[in-house]
Every structure is written in structure tokens, then in C-alpha cells.
Design a protein around this motif. Structure first.
Motif, PDB file in Angstrom:
ATOM      1  N   PHE A 198       8.728  43.849  19.313  1.00  0.00           N
ATOM      2  CA  PHE A 198       8.187  44.743  18.276  1.00  0.00           C
ATOM      3  C   PHE A 198       7.105  44.033  17.471  1.00  0.00           C
ATOM      4  CE2 PHE A 198       8.278  46.375  13.918  1.00  0.00           C
ATOM      5  CZ  PHE A 198       7.911  47.678  14.161  1.00  0.00           C
ATOM      6  N   LEU A 199       7.340  42.797  17.100  1.00  0.00           N
ATOM      7  CA  LEU A 199       6.363  42.018  16.342  1.00  0.00           C
ATOM      8  C   LEU A 199       5.096  41.788  17.157  1.00  0.00           C
ATOM      9  CD1 LEU A 199       5.695  40.426  13.764  1.00  0.00           C
ATOM     10  CD2 LEU A 199       6.732  38.433  14.868  1.00  0.00           C
ATOM     11  N   LEU A 200       5.247  41.465  18.425  1.00  0.00           N
ATOM     12  CA  LEU A 200       4.085  41.244  19.279  1.00  0.00           C
ATOM     13  C   LEU A 200       3.265  42.528  19.459  1.00  0.00           C
ATOM     14  CD1 LEU A 200       5.575  38.884  21.994  1.00  0.00           C
ATOM     15  CD2 LEU A 200       3.992  38.290  20.163  1.00  0.00           C
ATOM     16  N   GLN A 201       3.930  43.666  19.636  1.00  0.00           N
ATOM     17  CA  GLN A 201       3.216  44.934  19.765  1.00  0.00           C
ATOM     18  C   GLN A 201       2.508  45.310  18.470  1.00  0.00           C
ATOM     19  OE1 GLN A 201       2.507  46.734  22.329  1.00  0.00           O
ATOM     20  NE2 GLN A 201       3.742  45.597  23.786  1.00  0.00           N
ATOM     21  N   THR A 202       3.155  45.012  17.344  1.00  0.00           N
ATOM     22  CA  THR A 202       2.535  45.292  16.047  1.00  0.00           C
ATOM     23  C   THR A 202       1.263  44.471  15.878  1.00  0.00           C
ATOM     24  OG1 THR A 202       4.700  45.768  15.110  1.00  0.00           O
ATOM     25  CG2 THR A 202       2.923  45.300  13.557  1.00  0.00           C
ATOM     26  N   ILE A 203       1.316  43.223  16.242  1.00  0.00           N
ATOM     27  CA  ILE A 203       0.134  42.363  16.147  1.00  0.00           C
ATOM     28  C   ILE A 203      -0.950  42.840  17.097  1.00  0.00           C
ATOM     29  CG2 ILE A 203      -0.727  40.032  16.586  1.00  0.00           C
ATOM     30  CD1 ILE A 203       1.996  39.021  15.525  1.00  0.00           C
ATOM     31  N   ARG A 204      -0.568  43.235  18.312  1.00  0.00           N
ATOM     32  CA  ARG A 204      -1.536  43.708  19.303  1.00  0.00           C
ATOM     33  C   ARG A 204      -2.261  44.960  18.800  1.00  0.00           C
ATOM     34  NH1 ARG A 204      -1.866  47.501  23.305  1.00  0.00           N
ATOM     35  NH2 ARG A 204       0.209  48.284  22.853  1.00  0.00           N
ATOM     36  N   ILE A 205      -1.534  45.871  18.194  1.00  0.00           N
ATOM     37  CA  ILE A 205      -2.133  47.106  17.714  1.00  0.00           C
ATOM     38  C   ILE A 205      -2.952  46.871  16.440  1.00  0.00           C
ATOM     39  CG2 ILE A 205      -1.551  49.361  16.732  1.00  0.00           C
ATOM     40  CD1 ILE A 205       0.718  49.469  18.804  1.00  0.00           C
ATOM     41  N   ALA A 206      -2.568  45.889  15.634  1.00  0.00           N
ATOM     42  CA  ALA A 206      -3.243  45.645  14.359  1.00  0.00           C
ATOM     43  C   ALA A 206      -4.568  44.908  14.512  1.00  0.00           C
ATOM     44  CB  ALA A 206      -2.327  44.853  13.431  1.00  0.00           C
ATOM     45  N   ILE A 207      -4.794  44.235  15.609  1.00  0.00           N
ATOM     46  CA  ILE A 207      -5.996  43.403  15.755  1.00  0.00           C
ATOM     47  C   ILE A 207      -7.297  44.201  15.610  1.00  0.00           C
ATOM     48  CG2 ILE A 207      -7.295  42.029  17.426  1.00  0.00           C
ATOM     49  CD1 ILE A 207      -4.691  40.611  18.060  1.00  0.00           C
ATOM     50  N   PRO A 208      -7.465  45.370  16.232  1.00  0.00           N
ATOM     51  CA  PRO A 208      -8.722  46.109  16.002  1.00  0.00           C
ATOM     52  C   PRO A 208      -8.944  46.468  14.541  1.00  0.00           C
ATOM     53  CG  PRO A 208      -7.571  47.016  17.886  1.00  0.00           C
ATOM     54  CD  PRO A 208      -6.643  46.030  17.250  1.00  0.00           C
ATOM     55  N   TYR A 209      -7.867  46.827  13.842  1.00  0.00           N
ATOM     56  CA  TYR A 209      -7.997  47.158  12.421  1.00  0.00           C
ATOM     57  C   TYR A 209      -8.349  45.928  11.597  1.00  0.00           C
ATOM     58  CZ  TYR A 209      -5.851  51.504  13.843  1.00  0.00           C
ATOM     59  OH  TYR A 209      -5.590  52.681  14.472  1.00  0.00           O
ATOM     60  N   LEU A 210      -7.780  44.799  11.956  1.00  0.00           N
ATOM     61  CA  LEU A 210      -8.107  43.559  11.245  1.00  0.00           C
ATOM     62  C   LEU A 210      -9.566  43.166  11.467  1.00  0.00           C
ATOM     63  CD1 LEU A 210      -4.871  41.487  11.955  1.00  0.00           C
ATOM     64  CD2 LEU A 210      -5.566  42.521   9.792  1.00  0.00           C
ATOM     65  N   LEU A 211     -10.058  43.339  12.686  1.00  0.00           N
ATOM     66  CA  LEU A 211     -11.463  43.024  12.959  1.00  0.00           C
ATOM     67  C   LEU A 211     -12.399  43.975  12.209  1.00  0.00           C
ATOM     68  CD1 LEU A 211     -11.279  42.247  16.776  1.00  0.00           C
ATOM     69  CD2 LEU A 211     -11.619  40.619  14.902  1.00  0.00           C
ATOM     70  N   ALA A 212     -12.050  45.261  12.164  1.00  0.00           N
ATOM     71  CA  ALA A 212     -12.868  46.210  11.403  1.00  0.00           C
ATOM     72  C   ALA A 212     -12.839  45.889   9.918  1.00  0.00           C
ATOM     73  CB  ALA A 212     -12.374  47.634  11.648  1.00  0.00           C
ATOM     74  N   ALA A 213     -11.680  45.503   9.415  1.00  0.00           N
ATOM     75  CA  ALA A 213     -11.582  45.138   7.999  1.00  0.00           C
ATOM     76  C   ALA A 213     -12.411  43.892   7.702  1.00  0.00           C
ATOM     77  CB  ALA A 213     -10.129  44.906   7.612  1.00  0.00           C
ATOM     78  N   ALA A 214     -12.414  42.942   8.620  1.00  0.00           N
ATOM     79  CA  ALA A 214     -13.233  41.738   8.428  1.00  0.00           C
ATOM     80  C   ALA A 214     -14.720  42.103   8.410  1.00  0.00           C
ATOM     81  CB  ALA A 214     -12.944  40.719   9.520  1.00  0.00           C
ATOM     82  N   GLY A 215     -15.117  43.018   9.285  1.00  0.00           N
ATOM     83  CA  GLY A 215     -16.499  43.487   9.274  1.00  0.00           C
ATOM     84  C   GLY A 215     -16.840  44.216   7.990  1.00  0.00           C
ATOM     85  N   GLY A 216     -15.891  45.001   7.485  1.00  0.00           N
ATOM     86  CA  GLY A 216     -16.104  45.703   6.221  1.00  0.00           C
ATOM     87  C   GLY A 216     -16.247  44.744   5.054  1.00  0.00           C
ATOM     88  N   VAL A 217     -15.459  43.681   5.066  1.00  0.00           N
ATOM     89  CA  VAL A 217     -15.554  42.677   4.000  1.00  0.00           C
ATOM     90  C   VAL A 217     -16.916  41.989   4.044  1.00  0.00           C
ATOM     91  CG1 VAL A 217     -14.653  40.446   3.231  1.00  0.00           C
ATOM     92  CG2 VAL A 217     -13.084  42.307   3.753  1.00  0.00           C
ATOM     93  N   MET A 218     -17.373  41.650   5.245  1.00  0.00           N
ATOM     94  CA  MET A 218     -18.691  41.013   5.357  1.00  0.00           C
ATOM     95  C   MET A 218     -19.796  41.964   4.907  1.00  0.00           C
ATOM     96  SD  MET A 218     -18.642  38.594   8.697  1.00  0.00           S
ATOM     97  CE  MET A 218     -17.621  39.521   9.809  1.00  0.00           C
ATOM     98  N   SER A 219     -19.658  43.244   5.252  1.00  0.00           N
ATOM     99  CA  SER A 219     -20.647  44.226   4.808  1.00  0.00           C
ATOM    100  C   SER A 219     -20.670  44.339   3.295  1.00  0.00           C
ATOM    101  CB  SER A 219     -20.333  45.597   5.410  1.00  0.00           C
ATOM    102  OG  SER A 219     -20.439  45.559   6.800  1.00  0.00           O
TER     103      SER A 219
END
Length: 130
Positions: free
Chosen positions: A6-27
């Protein structure tokens, strides 16, 4: 064992959102209000599905995602820089446009308004097993 999966699947699904959030922070750090991130993510996902489905290869799907994201980002840039539109309004409008356009083109291309067919993944042959 299931808690670890469950933890591994949660991390796998969260990665695109984390990358988008990082891009939003840089913007935000450079003064661009990034309200169109969800639309950019959706257009990239649709471009990846189209590229992978018609190209038969996940790498072509990745190229399709890059092209779709580039096109939507160009729309955002032209509207805000060339036509001096408000960044918040353009971001919200881009989100609404991409949601509607994705549903329309899913229906047009795949005869479904919510899903695309399974496509090949990076590690396997044929359709992805998920």
C-alpha cells in the motif's frame, strides 16, 4: 506485507503530483502564478496515451506527453505574455479547456469519454498489467 505494498503504491501514484507541485513552486519563485498545472498534467497524460497507443511504444508516448505539455504551456505563455491576460484567469480557463477537450477527443478517438485503452509500458511487452 500488504501495508508495505500500500505504501509503495501510494508513493508511485503521488510522484506525478509531487513533480507538478515542484514545478509550481519553481514557477511561483519567478513570479508566475501556476494555476494551470492540472490542465498541463492532463494534456500531457492525454498526449502520452495517444502517442503510446498509436506509436506502440512507451517512449513515443513520452514524446507525445512532452509535445502536448509544450503546446499547452505555449498557449499559457502567449495569452499571458503577448496578450497581457491575467495569469489566474488564463490558468483557470486552461484547466477548463483541457478537461473539456480531453473528454471530447477521448470520445472522438477511443469512443469513450473517460478512458483510453491500455497501452504498453516501459518495462514490458504489449499492454501494461495494472
Amino acid at each position: 506485507m500488504s501495508a508495505l505494498l500500500f505504501l509503495l503504491q501510494t508513493i508511485r501514484i503521488a510522484i506525478p503530483y509531487l513533480l507538478a507541485a515542484a514545478g509550481g513552486v519553481m514557477s511561483e519563485r519567478v513570479g508566475v502564478i501556476a494555476l494551470g498545472l492540472e490542465g498541463l498534467m492532463l494534456s500531457g497524460a492525454f498526449g502520452a496515451a495517444l502517442g503510446s497507443y498509436y506509436g506502440g511504444n512507451a517512449w513515443i508516448g513520452l514524446l507525445g506527453a512532452l509535445v502536448a505539455g509544450l503546446l499547452m504551456t505555449s498557449v499559457l505563455a502567449v495569452a499571458t505574455l503577448r496578450f497581457k491576460a491575467n495569469q489566474v484567469v488564463v490558468g483557470v480557463a486552461l484547466n477548463l479547456l483541457v478537461v473539456a477537450a480531453t473528454r471530447f477527443f477521448l470520445r472522438l478517438v477511443f469512443d469513450s469519454a473517460s478512458n483510453s485503452p491500455r497501452v504498453a509500458g516501459f518495462g514490458g511487452e504489449g499492454a501494461a498489467n495494472a
